[in-house]
Design a protein around this motif. Structure first.
Motif, PDB file in Angstrom:
ATOM      1  N   SER A 119       0.870  -1.175   0.000  1.00 14.26           N
ATOM      2  CA  SER A 119       0.000   0.000   0.000  1.00 14.26           C
ATOM      3  C   SER A 119       0.909   1.227   0.000  1.00 14.26           C
ATOM      4  CB  SER A 119      -0.941   0.001   1.210  1.00 14.26           C
ATOM      5  OG  SER A 119      -1.858   1.079   1.103  1.00 14.26           O
ATOM      6  N   SER A 120       0.299   2.398   0.098  1.00 13.54           N
ATOM      7  CA  SER A 120       1.098   3.621   0.059  1.00 13.54           C
ATOM      8  C   SER A 120       0.652   4.565   1.163  1.00 13.54           C
ATOM      9  CB  SER A 120       0.936   4.302  -1.315  1.00 13.54           C
ATOM     10  OG  SER A 120       1.732   5.458  -1.387  1.00 13.54           O
ATOM     11  N   ALA A 121       1.599   5.383   1.649  1.00 11.30           N
ATOM     12  CA  ALA A 121       1.312   6.385   2.685  1.00 11.30           C
ATOM     13  C   ALA A 121       0.759   7.645   2.019  1.00 11.30           C
ATOM     14  CB  ALA A 121       2.578   6.687   3.470  1.00 11.30           C
ATOM     15  N   GLY A 122      -0.275   7.437   1.226  1.00 12.63           N
ATOM     16  CA  GLY A 122      -0.892   8.545   0.500  1.00 12.63           C
ATOM     17  C   GLY A 122      -2.341   8.203   0.224  1.00 12.63           C
ATOM     18  N   GLU A 123      -2.974   8.997  -0.619  1.00  6.72           N
ATOM     19  CA  GLU A 123      -4.387   8.729  -0.921  1.00  6.72           C
ATOM     20  C   GLU A 123      -4.538   7.663  -1.997  1.00  6.72           C
ATOM     21  OE1 GLU A 123      -5.667  12.717  -1.751  1.00  6.72           O
ATOM     22  OE2 GLU A 123      -6.284  13.014   0.333  1.00  6.72           O
ATOM     23  N   VAL A 124      -3.582   7.615  -2.896  1.00  4.54           N
ATOM     24  CA  VAL A 124      -3.590   6.560  -3.916  1.00  4.54           C
ATOM     25  C   VAL A 124      -2.181   5.989  -4.059  1.00  4.54           C
ATOM     26  CG1 VAL A 124      -5.537   7.353  -5.339  1.00  4.54           C
ATOM     27  CG2 VAL A 124      -3.252   8.313  -5.727  1.00  4.54           C
ATOM     28  N   TYR A 151      -4.342   3.230  -7.276  1.00  3.43           N
ATOM     29  CA  TYR A 151      -5.300   2.424  -6.504  1.00  3.43           C
ATOM     30  C   TYR A 151      -5.461   3.015  -5.103  1.00  3.43           C
ATOM     31  CZ  TYR A 151      -5.037  -0.996 -10.245  1.00  3.43           C
ATOM     32  OH  TYR A 151      -5.113  -1.605 -11.470  1.00  3.43           O
ATOM     33  N   PRO A 152      -6.549   2.669  -4.388  1.00  5.70           N
ATOM     34  CA  PRO A 152      -6.707   3.218  -3.040  1.00  5.70           C
ATOM     35  C   PRO A 152      -5.487   2.926  -2.167  1.00  5.70           C
ATOM     36  CG  PRO A 152      -8.687   2.029  -3.688  1.00  5.70           C
ATOM     37  CD  PRO A 152      -7.655   1.787  -4.762  1.00  5.70           C
ATOM     38  N   ALA A 153      -5.104   3.904  -1.342  1.00  9.00           N
ATOM     39  CA  ALA A 153      -3.956   3.722  -0.445  1.00  9.00           C
ATOM     40  C   ALA A 153      -4.369   4.094   0.976  1.00  9.00           C
ATOM     41  CB  ALA A 153      -2.777   4.534  -0.943  1.00  9.00           C
ATOM     42  N   SER A 154      -3.430   4.052   1.899  1.00  7.76           N
ATOM     43  CA  SER A 154      -3.807   3.924   3.312  1.00  7.76           C
ATOM     44  C   SER A 154      -3.760   5.194   4.157  1.00  7.76           C
ATOM     45  CB  SER A 154      -2.918   2.862   3.967  1.00  7.76           C
ATOM     46  OG  SER A 154      -3.086   1.608   3.342  1.00  7.76           O
ATOM     47  N   ASP A 202       1.790 -11.049   6.085  1.00  6.85           N
ATOM     48  CA  ASP A 202       2.989 -11.114   6.938  1.00  6.85           C
ATOM     49  C   ASP A 202       3.988 -10.006   6.652  1.00  6.85           C
ATOM     50  OD1 ASP A 202       2.368 -13.810   8.069  1.00  6.85           O
ATOM     51  OD2 ASP A 202       2.555 -14.380   5.956  1.00  6.85           O
ATOM     52  N   TYR A 203       3.744  -9.214   5.621  1.00  5.21           N
ATOM     53  CA  TYR A 203       4.761  -8.233   5.174  1.00  5.21           C
ATOM     54  C   TYR A 203       3.999  -7.121   4.481  1.00  5.21           C
ATOM     55  CZ  TYR A 203       9.001  -6.845   2.378  1.00  5.21           C
ATOM     56  OH  TYR A 203      10.070  -6.204   1.780  1.00  5.21           O
ATOM     57  N   LEU A 204       4.306  -5.885   4.824  1.00  2.35           N
ATOM     58  CA  LEU A 204       3.700  -4.748   4.122  1.00  2.35           C
ATOM     59  C   LEU A 204       4.803  -3.878   3.529  1.00  2.35           C
ATOM     60  CD1 LEU A 204       1.310  -2.871   3.361  1.00  2.35           C
ATOM     61  CD2 LEU A 204       1.698  -1.701   5.544  1.00  2.35           C
ATOM     62  N   LYS A 205       4.742  -3.697   2.217  1.00  2.00           N
ATOM     63  CA  LYS A 205       5.603  -2.694   1.561  1.00  2.00           C
ATOM     64  C   LYS A 205       4.775  -1.419   1.468  1.00  2.00           C
ATOM     65  CE  LYS A 205       7.606  -1.657  -2.968  1.00  2.00           C
ATOM     66  NZ  LYS A 205       8.028  -2.244  -4.260  1.00  2.00           N
ATOM     67  N   TYR A 206       5.327  -0.326   2.005  1.00  2.00           N
ATOM     68  CA  TYR A 206       4.523   0.891   2.148  1.00  2.00           C
ATOM     69  C   TYR A 206       5.166   2.020   1.358  1.00  2.00           C
ATOM     70  CZ  TYR A 206       0.951   3.532   4.702  1.00  2.00           C
ATOM     71  OH  TYR A 206      -0.154   4.270   5.046  1.00  2.00           O
ATOM     72  N   ASP A 207       4.507   2.377   0.261  1.00  2.00           N
ATOM     73  CA  ASP A 207       5.071   3.269  -0.753  1.00  2.00           C
ATOM     74  C   ASP A 207       4.812   4.737  -0.410  1.00  2.00           C
ATOM     75  OD1 ASP A 207       6.321   3.893  -3.165  1.00  2.00           O
ATOM     76  OD2 ASP A 207       5.206   2.414  -4.316  1.00  2.00           O
ATOM     77  N   ASN A 208       5.204   5.619  -1.315  1.00  2.00           N
ATOM     78  CA  ASN A 208       5.231   7.055  -0.999  1.00  2.00           C
ATOM     79  C   ASN A 208       4.456   7.876  -2.031  1.00  2.00           C
ATOM     80  OD1 ASN A 208       6.080   9.166   0.637  1.00  2.00           O
ATOM     81  ND2 ASN A 208       8.012   9.450  -0.453  1.00  2.00           N
ATOM     82  N   CYS A 209       3.527   7.246  -2.736  1.00  2.00           N
ATOM     83  CA  CYS A 209       2.770   7.975  -3.769  1.00  2.00           C
ATOM     84  C   CYS A 209       1.456   8.517  -3.210  1.00  2.00           C
ATOM     85  CB  CYS A 209       2.457   7.039  -4.938  1.00  2.00           C
ATOM     86  SG  CYS A 209       3.821   6.899  -6.093  1.00  2.00           S
ATOM     87  N   GLY A 210       0.893   9.450  -3.925  1.00  2.00           N
ATOM     88  CA  GLY A 210      -0.451   9.940  -3.615  1.00  2.00           C
ATOM     89  C   GLY A 210      -0.525  10.821  -2.389  1.00  2.00           C
TER      90      GLY A 210
END
Ligand code: GAL
Length: 440
Positions: free
Chosen positions: A117-122, A127-130, A147-155
């Motif tokens: 997911s991403s630390a943004g709106e999309v 796609y929806p983000a968190s 078991d693992y979350l990759k957390y992106d920087n978009c949106g």
């Protein structure tokens, strides 16, 4: 010109006490696994992911410690969340049994399962983000068996951007010409990036993950922004240090160069992440593939395979597979006793410690507890065949003695008792990897 001592002093060593210590040793060592992005981009589905998991078992990768099978961007329905629960909705055409169905199949093979997911709106693919949904998303992930979350920087919306512009500096704290063209609003001297919105966006998800009843490896993907090296290991288990890798030698060298200055940040419970592997992708030569893998392994980076490991038309070839299965490099990377990585012991091509995205550090060494010796890597970053020489007197772990037993880590061949130095003639972009064992 800066010497090794200056370099060491310039980089603070972050003790493990600052780090995010998790249950069951999760995140203590660099993550080993597979991710869909470099191979498939958005074109993912349940079959591809489950096949990758099966192949991790069939190809013997699981036995060597590769454990995470991770989905990247594009797994959910695009424009909406569930109206009543606010949850993200797995795309039923790609994942007919939901994310929990895929996770179960992966778990049934004795592997772990990761999501994105991403630390943004999309997300980066829209796609929806968190951002703002950290709690509900962490709960969904835990329920689905993630078991693992990759957390992106978009949106990132405008009210969440940072006050100051950050630009990834080199290991000497400089902004090398041309790499930071748009730094318009630099932070004042001494600014604490732990007060930044970026830090807040990433720690909010950390806290949400810590609040669910499942230990989820937390992989930060903030591309080296907001001085993440100074707070990454209190926030996540690994943190991306730069923008995306591509299956091109020039890009692999740029990232290796950036990461080479970050080795003092590597230890148990926290690992800078130079991005997922491109072994097996694009037009990389066999030498380039193995130098890439060897550098990533000795830097104690996460080793996340990014190639299609299966499929009739797109199977990994035996040479690439052998690289990913190199037992010396994997053992070095996964050392349970020594947390620090290999370090450059001299720079090589330019023989100094300057930021050089074309010719990064070429001479590396590090001690290994399980291999009971010192791993030495020598890189030929030149475009022609060239010789690299390991001189025991130059290598910190070996300088006290003049003769050692040497094993070639690519072939496993015992090279016998080698006195004073070892010459390796290396094709363009190749790397020699030597295991230097007991005195002789
Ligand atoms: C990028 C990220 C890549 C991949 C991609 C997905 O920001 O660095 O690794 O996850 O987004 O859209």
């Amino acid at each position: 010109m800066l010497g090794p001592l200056t370099l060491t002093l310039a980089l603070p060593f972050l003790p493990a006490a600052n780090a995010l210590v998790r249950k069951n040793d999760i995140g203590r060592l660099p993550a080993l696994g597979w991710n869909s992005w470099n191979a498939f981009g958005c074109d993912i589905n349940s079959t591809k992911v489950v096949t990758a998991a099966n192949e991790a078992v069939n190809l013997g990768l699981k036995d060597l410690g590769y454990e995470y099978i991770n989905i990247d961007d594009c797994w959910s329905i695009k424009n909406t969340r569930d109206k009543s629960t606010n949850r993200m909705i797995p795309d039923p055409s790609r994942f007919p049994d939901g994310i929990s169905g895929v996770a179960k199949k992966v778990h049934d093979l004795g592997l772990k399962f990761g999501i994105y997911s991403s630390a943004g709106e999309v997300t980066c693919a829209g796609y929806p983000a968190s951002l703002g949904y950290e709690t509900v998303d962490a709960q969904s992930f835990a329920e689905w068996g993630v078991d693992y979350l990759k957390y992106d920087n978009c949106g990132v919306p405008s009210n969440w951007t940072d006050t100051y512009t950050y630009c990834v500096p080199d290991g000497n704290g400089n902004y090398p010409n041309g790499t930071c063209p748009d730094i318009t609003n630099p932070a004042p001297e001494g600014y604490d990036w732990k007060t930044s919105n970026t830090h807040k966006r990433y720690t909010t998800m950390r806290d949400a993950l810590l609040n669910v009843d499942r230990t989820i490896f937390y992989s930060l993907c903030g591309w080296g922004q907001a001085d993440v090296n100074t707070w990454g290991n209190g926030t996540g288990n690994s943190w991306r240090i730069s923008g995306d890798i591509t299956a091109e030698w020039a890009r692999i060298m740029q990232i290796a160069n950036e990461n080479s200055f970050l080795m003092n940040y590597v230890n148990f419970w926290g690992h800078p992440d130079p991005d997922m592997l491109e072994v097996g992708n694009g037009d990389l030569t066999i030498e380039e593939n193995r130098a890439h893998f060897a550098l990533w392994a000795v830097m104690k980076s996460p080793l996340i395979i990014g190639t299609a490991v299966y499929l009739t038309l797109d199977s990994i070839n035996d040479d690439h597979l052998a690289i990913l299965k190199n037992k010396y490099l994997l053992e070095f990377n996964q050392d349970p006793v020594i947390g620090s990585p290999a370090h450059p012991y001299k720079w090589g091509y330019n023989s100094d410690w300057t930021f050089d995205p074309v010719h990064p550090a070429e001479y590396w060494s590090g001690a290994s507890s399980t291999l009971e010796g010192t791993l030495v890597l020598m890189l030929n970053s030149e475009d022609t065949t060239s010789t690299r020489t390991a001189r025991w007197s130059e290598i910190p772990e070996l300088k006290g003695h003049h003769a050692y037993r040497v094993i070639d880590a690519w072939t496993g061949k015992d090279l016998g008792c080698v006195k004073t130095k070892y010459n390796a003639s290396l094709k363009s972009h190749d790397a020699a990897v030597l295991l230097v064992k007991g005195k002789c």
